[in-house]
Write a protein that holds these residues in place. Structure first.
Motif, PDB file in Angstrom:
ATOM      1  N   ALA A  86       0.806  -1.107   0.034  1.00  0.00           N
ATOM      2  CA  ALA A  86       0.003  -0.093   0.021  1.00  0.00           C
ATOM      3  C   ALA A  86       0.939   1.260  -0.053  1.00  0.00           C
ATOM      4  O   ALA A  86       0.611   2.234  -0.675  1.00  0.00           O
ATOM      5  N   PHE A  87       1.843   1.175   0.722  1.00  0.00           N
ATOM      6  CA  PHE A  87       3.025   2.402   0.846  1.00  0.00           C
ATOM      7  C   PHE A  87       3.530   2.725  -0.456  1.00  0.00           C
ATOM      8  O   PHE A  87       3.602   3.625  -1.011  1.00  0.00           O
TER       9      PHE A  87
ATOM     10  N   ILE B 241     -12.506   3.828  -3.350  1.00  0.00           N
ATOM     11  CA  ILE B 241     -11.670   3.793  -2.211  1.00  0.00           C
ATOM     12  C   ILE B 241     -10.297   4.846  -2.363  1.00  0.00           C
ATOM     13  O   ILE B 241      -9.831   4.522  -3.439  1.00  0.00           O
ATOM     14  N   TRP B 242     -10.008   5.572  -1.288  1.00  0.00           N
ATOM     15  CA  TRP B 242      -8.682   6.179  -1.301  1.00  0.00           C
ATOM     16  C   TRP B 242      -7.977   5.165  -0.579  1.00  0.00           C
ATOM     17  O   TRP B 242      -8.057   5.231   0.826  1.00  0.00           O
ATOM     18  N   ASN B 243      -6.711   4.783  -1.149  1.00  0.00           N
ATOM     19  CA  ASN B 243      -6.122   3.353  -0.607  1.00  0.00           C
ATOM     20  C   ASN B 243      -5.134   3.823   0.571  1.00  0.00           C
ATOM     21  O   ASN B 243      -5.239   3.019   1.480  1.00  0.00           O
ATOM     22  N   PHE B 244      -4.531   4.810   0.523  1.00  0.00           N
ATOM     23  CA  PHE B 244      -3.515   5.052   1.774  1.00  0.00           C
ATOM     24  C   PHE B 244      -3.496   6.307   1.871  1.00  0.00           C
ATOM     25  O   PHE B 244      -2.915   7.165   1.262  1.00  0.00           O
ATOM     26  N   PRO B 245      -3.838   6.900   3.290  1.00  0.00           N
ATOM     27  CA  PRO B 245      -4.477   6.167   4.032  1.00  0.00           C
ATOM     28  C   PRO B 245      -5.818   5.676   3.659  1.00  0.00           C
ATOM     29  O   PRO B 245      -6.509   6.515   3.228  1.00  0.00           O
ATOM     30  N   ARG B 246      -6.436   4.761   4.069  1.00  0.00           N
ATOM     31  CA  ARG B 246      -7.498   4.205   3.406  1.00  0.00           C
ATOM     32  C   ARG B 246      -8.780   4.820   3.812  1.00  0.00           C
ATOM     33  O   ARG B 246      -9.033   5.342   4.943  1.00  0.00           O
ATOM     34  N   LYS B 247      -9.674   5.363   3.001  1.00  0.00           N
ATOM     35  CA  LYS B 247     -10.697   6.074   2.851  1.00  0.00           C
ATOM     36  C   LYS B 247     -11.909   5.681   2.017  1.00  0.00           C
ATOM     37  O   LYS B 247     -11.668   5.302   0.811  1.00  0.00           O
TER      38      LYS B 247
END
Length: 377
Positions: A202-203, A343-349
């Motif tokens: 994810a990073f 989804i907004w992946n990182f940070p997950r939202k």
């Protein structure tokens, strides 16, 4: 005999010279003699006492970035992970450049468990090699400077304390893992390995997203600059055309025979002049209205990544809602896609049904963002 007499004379001369030197020293003011004595005594003490370089006694001459290492190595030696002697934000940037996380150790020298953790876990060969290979390490004393700030920010309740930090986007520090209390070297490595496996992909993806956002921003600015320059060029050409038409009409009027000037001719000329100036004024007003409209409703670029790996980019107004993005995706008629969420992946939202009526500006997606379509089974 002559030789013995020469030696006696030489010894007598040296004795006299030494006596003269002692008498000159004794004639010096007492305070100067006291300073000389203190200097000689202090030098002897410093040479005989190895602790004269104790950082606690020389706190002002040690840079803040090196203070932790001085305190740590004085007690536990130099066999430990490599701690960067820099400010935390600099270390986070180094780690981001190397696509790594930052391992943070907050040192509490007076805590009863600190010595056990440092000697048996942190300074162990297993932990040191694993950290040097997979992380960028940073340490600080928990009671001062950035160490104290971080202790308060993370609300540390017990020591020893370790954490894993990252700097994904917009200089917002993300805490990925916290370890409180003593753990064995094997347990620490297992926790850190699990953090790498769960958060590493994810990073790295967030770094790619950030690069795509920067590229999209650059392209958007270039497109806006290009449109603005084209509009300026168009207005310039229009002004040049009007100026050339006016000059041509004036030249033709000079060639024609002059007619008697009527009394109302100045009024007519004045009205004609106003009519000639109207297109220019109208052009400026139109350009001003367009600029105001763009400021009120700026565009937002949304990059959408689909489950099969394909990507599409679409422009929306910042005043459009999340529902507009869903409508756009539904209009594509992608085969095999049922229920899904964005989804907004990182940070997950998650931007689901509860956020449908939020504008893109309110949702934090302006001026651009990258969203993932996650299928709901």
């Amino acid at each position: 005999m002559a030789s013995n007499q020469t030696c006696r004379n030489l010894i007598e001369g040296l004795r006299t010279s030494c006596n003269n030197m002692v008498s000159r020293i004794m004639r010096l003011p007492y305070n100067i003699l006291e300073e000389i004595s203190r200097f000689i005594g202090g030098e002897t003490t410093a040479r005989s006492n190895p602790s004269y370089l104790d950082p606690q006694e020389n706190i002002d001459i040690i840079p803040e970035e090196w203070y932790f290492l001085n305190v740590f190595e004085q007690k536990y030696g130099e066999s430990h992970p490599f701690f960067y002697p820099k400010r935390l934000m600099e270390v986070l940037k180094i780690a981001k450049k190397e696509s790594k996380f930052v391992f943070v150790y907050l040192h509490a020298p007076d805590h009863p468990l600190t010595s056990l953790f440092c000697r048996e876990t942190l300074c162990s060969e297993l932990a040191a090699q694993f950290l040097d290979a997979n992380f960028v390490s940073w340490g600080a004393v928990a009671s001062r400077g950035e160490g104290l700030d971080l202790t308060r920010m993370l609300r540390v309740s017990s020591f020893p304390f370790c954490a894993v930090l990252a700097l994904p986007v917009e200089k917002a520090i993300v805490v990925l893992q916290q370890v409180e209390g003593t753990v064995s070297p094997e347990a620490l490595v297992e926790i850190l390995q699990r953090t790498l496996e769960e958060q590493g992909a994810a990073f790295r993806l967030s770094i790619v997203e950030e690069e795509e956002m920067i590229r999209a921003n650059r392209e958007l600015r270039e497109e806006q600059d290009k449109s603005y320059l084209a509009a300026l060029q168009k207005d310039k050409e229009k002004e040049e055309f009007l100026s050339a038409s006016k000059s041509s009409r004036k030249s033709n009027d000079e060639k024609l025979p002059r007619k008697p000037v009527q009394k109302h001719s100045p009024l007519i000329l004045k009205e004609d002049s106003k009519k000639t100036a109207r297109p220019k004024e109208a052009s400026k007003e139109t350009q001003k209205e367009n600029t105001t409209l763009r400021k009120r409703h700026p565009y937002t670029r949304i990059l959408i990544r689909f489950p099969n790996g394909t990507k599409k980019e679409q422009k929306f107004l910042s005043t459009d809602t999340i529902r507009s993005i869903y409508k756009y995706i539904d209009s594509l008629d992608i085969p095999g896609v049922g229920s899904y969420q964005l989804i907004w992946n990182f940070p997950r939202k998650v931007y689901g049904h509860e956020q449908l009526d939020m504008t893109l500006g309110e949702a934090g997606l302006h001026p651009n963002a990258a969203l993932f379509m996650e299928l709901i089974s």
